[in-house]
Scaffold this active site. Structure first.
Site, PDB file in Angstrom:
ATOM      1  CG  ASP A 113     -23.980  25.725 -47.006  1.00  0.00           C
ATOM      2  OD1 ASP A 113     -23.488  26.485 -46.243  1.00  0.00           O
ATOM      3  OD2 ASP A 113     -23.209  25.931 -48.266  1.00  0.00           O
ATOM      4  CG  ASP A 199     -28.226  29.442 -48.909  1.00  0.00           C
ATOM      5  OD1 ASP A 199     -29.665  29.248 -49.530  1.00  0.00           O
ATOM      6  OD2 ASP A 199     -27.394  29.341 -49.562  1.00  0.00           O
ATOM      7  CG  HIS A 250     -23.589  30.652 -46.523  1.00  0.00           C
ATOM      8  ND1 HIS A 250     -22.975  29.602 -47.194  1.00  0.00           N
ATOM      9  CD2 HIS A 250     -24.875  30.939 -47.094  1.00  0.00           C
ATOM     10  CE1 HIS A 250     -23.788  29.209 -48.047  1.00  0.00           C
ATOM     11  NE2 HIS A 250     -25.005  29.702 -47.904  1.00  0.00           N
ATOM     12  CG  ASP A 252     -20.601  29.752 -41.778  1.00  0.00           C
ATOM     13  OD1 ASP A 252     -20.585  30.522 -42.968  1.00  0.00           O
ATOM     14  OD2 ASP A 252     -21.087  28.619 -41.796  1.00  0.00           O
ATOM     15  CB  CYS A 358     -19.112  25.458 -44.437  1.00  0.00           C
ATOM     16  SG  CYS A 358     -18.885  27.244 -44.459  1.00  0.00           S
TER      17      CYS A 358
HETATM   18  O1  DAV Z   1     -16.421  34.622 -47.053  1.00  0.00           O
HETATM   19  O2  DAV Z   1     -16.694  33.808 -48.717  1.00  0.00           O
HETATM   20  C1  DAV Z   1     -18.264  31.729 -47.526  1.00  0.00           C
HETATM   21  C2  DAV Z   1     -19.118  30.955 -46.620  1.00  0.00           C
HETATM   22  C3  DAV Z   1     -19.440  29.643 -47.478  1.00  0.00           C
HETATM   23  N1  DAV Z   1     -20.492  28.852 -46.766  1.00  0.00           N
HETATM   24  C4  DAV Z   1     -17.147  34.142 -47.606  1.00  0.00           C
HETATM   25  C5  DAV Z   1     -18.480  33.201 -47.070  1.00  0.00           C
END
Ligand code: DAV
Length: 382
Positions: A113, A199, A250, A252, A358
């Site tokens: 992150d 981020d 994010h 990913d 992550c």
């Molecule tokens: O789909 O909730 C979560 C990514 C967390 N770093 C989601 C994204």
């Protein structure tokens, strides 16, 4: 300092899939519950409406996550990858700056992150939440080590935003779903456009090209800063959007490149129509991830991420992917696409908001900067 110019630089990662040599794996030691703040409204998932816990995570929750993180470390080491870990950090300490106060910090489970390797450069993100303001600290000792070890390594720290009340759109969390749907193409979330905010995990690396998702954690000013910082260094930075994700944070769990020409795509979050041709016109295929094994309701009670953590996989090479142990449908899909699939249990790490991608930060992969999008329209710096 003697460096063999033929050797791979100590810091070298141009994409998400080249053969992995060195990586940082996060740690749950010292982790806290994320506090409620203008950029985050954590909720208990059981629907009880119970208040979200505060302060340090219980010892058992930390031990369970650390055990799974240790399992990932062992798996990576067995693949010949060097694994490094963050320094301990007192996340229980409150913060007070001229612009805000927050009762505790968060954790070092998800280095992805905050830290990103872009070629031979380490970039520290601004971050978007108060509790994560100092989250670079557990990685600074490593950054200094890499930076001292090889003069080819550069290091950039993005400008810290104030995280004052004015940086946030306070009513965002109370918008009804119909309003979110109506506003989905406006891409206005809990952060305003007044300061540079991003981020690191909103970026995904494709050699010369870097895509950046506009989200709750990355604004347009942040993307402009990335463009103006990275494009003179030979990168091309492309904003991307996934309009059906009303709470994007994010990239990913949404759009995950696995090897040249292949992206694992979230079937519930298609990329904006005008952003797809960049991929299709350069010979890339998007393959849809299967439904995750857990529903959103079945995710751990304190997890703030969606069921799509299922697709948060980590590539060891363009032929080998690490997948969560219980995600059989995804494992089968990856096998059918000729990947060797390695698995590791990681459900207890979900409580900290991330899975395998992550919870890691790749430092060194083989390979060099390639152009995977030879037919791209010229994009001047915005
Ligand atoms: O789909 O909730 C979560 C990514 C967390 N770093 C989601 C994204």
């Amino acid at each position: 300092m003697m460096v063999n110019p033929e050797s791979i630089p100590v810091v070298n990662a141009w994409n998400e899939w080249d053969p992995l040599r060195e990586i940082v794996v996060g740690s749950a030691t010292g982790a806290c519950f994320e506090p409620t703040e203008p950029g985050n409204r954590p909720q208990v998932r059981d629907g009880s409406g119970a208040p979200f816990p505060k302060g340090l995570k219980p010892d058992e929750a930390i031990a369970r996550a650390n055990e799974e993180l240790a399992g990932l470390v062992a798996l990576l080491q067995a693949q010949g990858v060097t694994v490094r870990r963050p320094e301990p950090h007192d996340f229980g300490r409150s913060l007070k700056t001229p612009a805000f106060e927050v009762e505790n910090q968060y954790c070092s489970v998800c280095p992805r992150d905050v830290m990103i390797t872009l070629g031979n450069e380490i970039l520290e993100a601004t971050m978007s939440r108060r509790a994560r303001y100092f989250e670079y600290e557990p990685y600074r000792k490593l950054v200094y080590e890499y930076w001292e070890a090889d003069p080819r390594v550069s290091w950039t720290v993005a400008p810290k935003p104030t995280m004052a009340d004015s940086m946030y759109r306070k009513d965002f969390w109370d918008w009804p779903m119909e309003e979110r749907h109506a506003r989905m193409h406006a891409h206005e979330y809990c952060i305003t456009q007044d300061e540079v905010v991003f981020d690191a995990a909103d970026m995904s690396r494709f050699g010369k090209d870097v895509i950046v998702q506009e989200s709750m954690t990355t604004n347009r000013a942040g993307i402009r800063w990335l463009k103006r910082t990275l494009e003179p260094k030979g990168f091309r930075v492309h904003p991307v959007h996934f309009p059906l994700d009303y709470f994007p944070s994010h990239i990913d769990c949404t759009f995950v490149p696995l090897r040249p020409g292949l992206v694992l795509a979230n079937p519930e979050r298609p990329i904006r129509e005008d952003e797809l041709p960049m991929f299709t016109e350069n010979g890339w295929k998007l393959v849809e991830a299967p439904q995750p094994v857990l529903s959103n309701e079945e995710m751990p009670a304190y997890c703030q991420s969606s069921k799509w953590l299922s697709m948060n996989v980590l590539s060891v090479s363009p032929h080998t992917v690490i997948c969560e142990e219980q995600e059989k449908p995804l494992q089968d899909l990856l096998s059918s696409l000729d990947f060797e699939v390695l698995t590791v249990p990681f459900r207890h790490v979900f409580e900290y908001g991330g899975s395998l991608h992550c919870a890691t930060w790749d430092i060194r992969r083989e390979g060099t900067r390639e152009d995977y999008f030879p037919s791209l329209p010229y994009q001047p710096v915005a």
